[in-house]
Design a protein around this motif. Sequence first.
Motif, PDB file in Angstrom:
ATOM      1  N   ASP A 268       0.856  -1.183   0.000  1.00  0.00           N
ATOM      2  CA  ASP A 268       0.000   0.000   0.000  1.00  0.00           C
ATOM      3  C   ASP A 268       0.890   1.231   0.000  1.00  0.00           C
TER       4      ASP A 268
ATOM      5  N   ILE B 236      -1.590  -8.449   2.002  1.00  0.00           N
ATOM      6  CA  ILE B 236      -2.713  -7.517   1.931  1.00  0.00           C
ATOM      7  C   ILE B 236      -2.332  -6.503   0.863  1.00  0.00           C
TER       8      ILE B 236
ATOM      9  N   ASP C  70      -3.414  -3.345  -1.810  1.00  0.00           N
ATOM     10  CA  ASP C  70      -4.276  -2.260  -2.278  1.00  0.00           C
ATOM     11  C   ASP C  70      -4.278  -2.331  -3.796  1.00  0.00           C
TER      12      ASP C  70
ATOM     13  N   TYR D  36      -7.425  -5.027   0.021  1.00  0.00           N
ATOM     14  CA  TYR D  36      -7.878  -3.996   0.963  1.00  0.00           C
ATOM     15  C   TYR D  36      -7.796  -2.679   0.216  1.00  0.00           C
ATOM     16  N   THR D  37      -8.940  -2.131  -0.172  1.00  0.00           N
ATOM     17  CA  THR D  37      -8.924  -0.993  -1.085  1.00  0.00           C
ATOM     18  C   THR D  37     -10.085  -0.034  -0.861  1.00  0.00           C
TER      19      THR D  37
ATOM     20  N   VAL E   2     -11.742  -6.570   1.549  1.00  0.00           N
ATOM     21  CA  VAL E   2     -12.286  -5.665   2.562  1.00  0.00           C
ATOM     22  C   VAL E   2     -12.150  -4.247   2.030  1.00  0.00           C
ATOM     23  N   SER E   3     -13.210  -3.486   2.148  1.00  0.00           N
ATOM     24  CA  SER E   3     -13.204  -2.093   1.732  1.00  0.00           C
ATOM     25  C   SER E   3     -12.565  -1.234   2.827  1.00  0.00           C
ATOM     26  N   LYS E   4     -11.790  -0.241   2.421  1.00  0.00           N
ATOM     27  CA  LYS E   4     -11.166   0.665   3.395  1.00  0.00           C
ATOM     28  C   LYS E   4     -12.201   1.525   4.112  1.00  0.00           C
TER      29      LYS E   4
ATOM     30  N   LEU F 237     -11.245  -5.708   8.969  1.00  0.00           N
ATOM     31  CA  LEU F 237     -10.004  -6.159   8.328  1.00  0.00           C
ATOM     32  C   LEU F 237      -9.325  -7.228   9.176  1.00  0.00           C
TER      33      LEU F 237
END
Length: 148
Positions: A10, A54, A56, A83-84, A104-106, A113
Amino acid sequence: MSRLSLLLVDDHPLVQVALEAALQKSAYPWQLTSVADDVQAMRCLTERAFHLVILDIGLPQVDGLQLMKRMLRHYPALNIMIYTAQEEDVYARLAQHGGACGFVSKGQAMDRLIAAVDAVSQGERFFPLWLPNAPPTEPGEPQVLTPK
Protein backbone atom coordinates in the motif's frame (compact mmCIF):
# COMPACT_ATOMS: atom_id res chain seq x y z
CA MET A 1 3.22 -19.86 18.62
CA SER A 2 5.63 -18.49 16.01
CA ARG A 3 4.89 -15.18 14.34
CA LEU A 4 3.03 -15.23 11.03
CA SER A 5 4.45 -13.06 8.26
CA LEU A 6 2.24 -10.50 6.57
CA LEU A 7 3.19 -8.35 3.58
CA LEU A 8 1.27 -5.09 3.16
CA VAL A 9 1.43 -3.51 -0.31
CA ASP A 10 0.00 0.00 0.00
CA ASP A 11 1.39 3.41 -0.92
CA HIS A 12 -0.26 5.23 2.01
CA PRO A 13 1.95 5.19 5.14
CA LEU A 14 -1.03 5.71 7.46
CA VAL A 15 -2.46 2.35 6.40
CA GLN A 16 0.68 0.67 7.72
CA VAL A 17 0.43 2.49 11.05
CA ALA A 18 -3.28 1.66 11.41
CA LEU A 19 -2.75 -1.98 10.45
CA GLU A 20 0.16 -2.37 12.87
CA ALA A 21 -2.02 -1.07 15.70
CA ALA A 22 -5.03 -3.18 14.66
CA LEU A 23 -2.99 -6.39 14.43
CA GLN A 24 -2.61 -6.21 18.21
CA LYS A 25 -6.27 -7.34 18.34
CA SER A 26 -5.68 -10.33 16.10
CA ALA A 27 -5.92 -13.82 17.53
CA TYR A 28 -2.52 -14.55 15.93
CA PRO A 29 0.92 -12.96 16.31
CA TRP A 30 1.81 -11.18 13.04
CA GLN A 31 5.09 -9.78 11.80
CA LEU A 32 4.28 -6.94 9.38
CA THR A 33 6.43 -5.97 6.41
CA SER A 34 5.21 -2.97 4.44
CA VAL A 35 6.11 -1.87 0.91
CA ALA A 36 4.75 0.87 -1.32
CA ASP A 37 4.97 -0.59 -4.83
CA ASP A 38 5.03 -3.65 -7.04
CA VAL A 39 8.82 -3.80 -7.45
CA GLN A 40 9.39 -3.89 -3.68
CA ALA A 41 6.56 -6.40 -3.25
CA MET A 42 7.96 -8.85 -5.79
CA ARG A 43 11.44 -8.47 -4.27
CA CYS A 44 10.07 -9.29 -0.79
CA LEU A 45 8.33 -12.38 -2.15
CA THR A 46 11.60 -13.66 -3.62
CA GLU A 47 13.43 -13.09 -0.33
CA ARG A 48 11.04 -14.88 2.02
CA ALA A 49 7.71 -16.66 2.35
CA PHE A 50 4.66 -14.79 3.61
CA HIS A 51 1.53 -16.29 5.14
CA LEU A 52 -0.60 -13.46 3.78
CA VAL A 53 -0.37 -10.47 1.45
CA ILE A 54 -2.71 -7.52 1.93
CA LEU A 55 -2.82 -5.64 -1.34
CA ASP A 56 -4.28 -2.26 -2.28
CA ILE A 57 -5.45 -2.30 -5.88
CA GLY A 58 -5.23 1.48 -6.24
CA LEU A 59 -1.44 1.67 -6.53
CA PRO A 60 -0.02 4.59 -8.54
CA GLN A 61 2.42 2.69 -10.79
CA VAL A 62 0.51 -0.53 -11.42
CA ASP A 63 -3.01 -1.94 -11.32
CA GLY A 64 -3.23 -3.97 -8.13
CA LEU A 65 -5.36 -6.69 -9.73
CA GLN A 66 -2.68 -7.21 -12.37
CA LEU A 67 -0.05 -7.32 -9.62
CA MET A 68 -2.13 -9.94 -7.81
CA LYS A 69 -2.24 -12.08 -10.97
CA ARG A 70 1.53 -11.75 -11.38
CA MET A 71 2.08 -12.73 -7.73
CA LEU A 72 -0.17 -15.77 -8.09
CA ARG A 73 1.52 -16.79 -11.33
CA HIS A 74 4.89 -16.90 -9.51
CA TYR A 75 3.55 -18.03 -6.11
CA PRO A 76 0.29 -19.96 -6.69
CA ALA A 77 -0.13 -20.96 -3.03
CA LEU A 78 0.09 -17.34 -1.84
CA ASN A 79 -2.87 -16.00 0.16
CA ILE A 80 -3.76 -12.52 -1.08
CA MET A 81 -6.41 -10.29 0.42
CA ILE A 82 -7.51 -7.07 -1.26
CA TYR A 83 -7.88 -4.00 0.96
CA THR A 84 -8.92 -0.99 -1.08
CA ALA A 85 -10.97 2.16 -1.36
CA GLN A 86 -12.17 1.16 -4.85
CA GLU A 87 -15.85 0.39 -5.42
CA GLU A 88 -16.76 -2.71 -3.47
CA ASP A 89 -19.58 -3.86 -5.74
CA VAL A 90 -17.25 -4.06 -8.76
CA TYR A 91 -13.83 -4.86 -7.34
CA ALA A 92 -14.84 -7.51 -4.79
CA ARG A 93 -16.10 -9.69 -7.62
CA LEU A 94 -13.00 -8.99 -9.74
CA ALA A 95 -10.74 -9.82 -6.79
CA GLN A 96 -12.58 -13.07 -6.14
CA HIS A 97 -12.39 -14.16 -9.78
CA GLY A 98 -8.73 -13.12 -9.93
CA GLY A 99 -7.81 -15.52 -7.13
CA ALA A 100 -7.91 -13.37 -3.98
CA CYS A 101 -8.77 -15.07 -0.69
CA GLY A 102 -10.60 -12.04 0.63
CA PHE A 103 -11.75 -8.47 0.05
CA VAL A 104 -12.29 -5.66 2.56
CA SER A 105 -13.20 -2.09 1.73
CA LYS A 106 -11.17 0.66 3.39
CA GLY A 107 -14.48 2.30 4.27
CA GLN A 108 -15.17 -0.44 6.81
CA ALA A 109 -13.98 -0.55 10.41
CA MET A 110 -10.46 -1.86 11.04
CA ASP A 111 -12.01 -4.68 13.11
CA ARG A 112 -13.49 -6.02 9.86
CA LEU A 113 -10.00 -6.16 8.33
CA ILE A 114 -8.64 -8.02 11.35
CA ALA A 115 -11.55 -10.49 11.17
CA ALA A 116 -10.66 -11.05 7.51
CA VAL A 117 -6.95 -11.49 8.31
CA ASP A 118 -7.78 -14.06 10.99
CA ALA A 119 -10.23 -15.91 8.72
CA VAL A 120 -7.88 -16.04 5.74
CA SER A 121 -5.00 -17.17 7.96
CA GLN A 122 -7.18 -20.18 8.87
CA GLY A 123 -7.76 -21.08 5.23
CA GLU A 124 -11.17 -19.44 4.92
CA ARG A 125 -12.27 -17.02 2.23
CA PHE A 126 -13.56 -13.60 3.29
CA PHE A 127 -15.73 -11.54 0.94
CA PRO A 128 -18.73 -9.23 1.36
CA LEU A 129 -21.85 -11.15 2.40
CA TRP A 130 -23.68 -10.27 -0.82
CA LEU A 131 -21.00 -12.01 -2.92
CA PRO A 132 -21.39 -15.78 -3.23
CA ASN A 133 -18.33 -17.44 -1.72
CA ALA A 134 -17.72 -19.59 -4.78
CA PRO A 135 -14.16 -20.56 -5.63
CA PRO A 136 -12.64 -18.61 -8.51
CA THR A 137 -12.68 -20.16 -11.95
CA GLU A 138 -9.44 -21.31 -13.51
CA PRO A 139 -7.85 -18.97 -16.06
CA GLY A 140 -9.28 -19.74 -19.46
CA GLU A 141 -12.36 -21.43 -17.96
CA PRO A 142 -15.59 -19.82 -19.19
CA GLN A 143 -17.45 -17.67 -16.70
CA VAL A 144 -20.90 -18.92 -15.71
CA LEU A 145 -23.53 -16.36 -16.61
CA THR A 146 -26.78 -15.93 -14.76
CA PRO A 147 -30.11 -15.87 -16.68
CA LYS A 148 -30.21 -12.12 -16.05
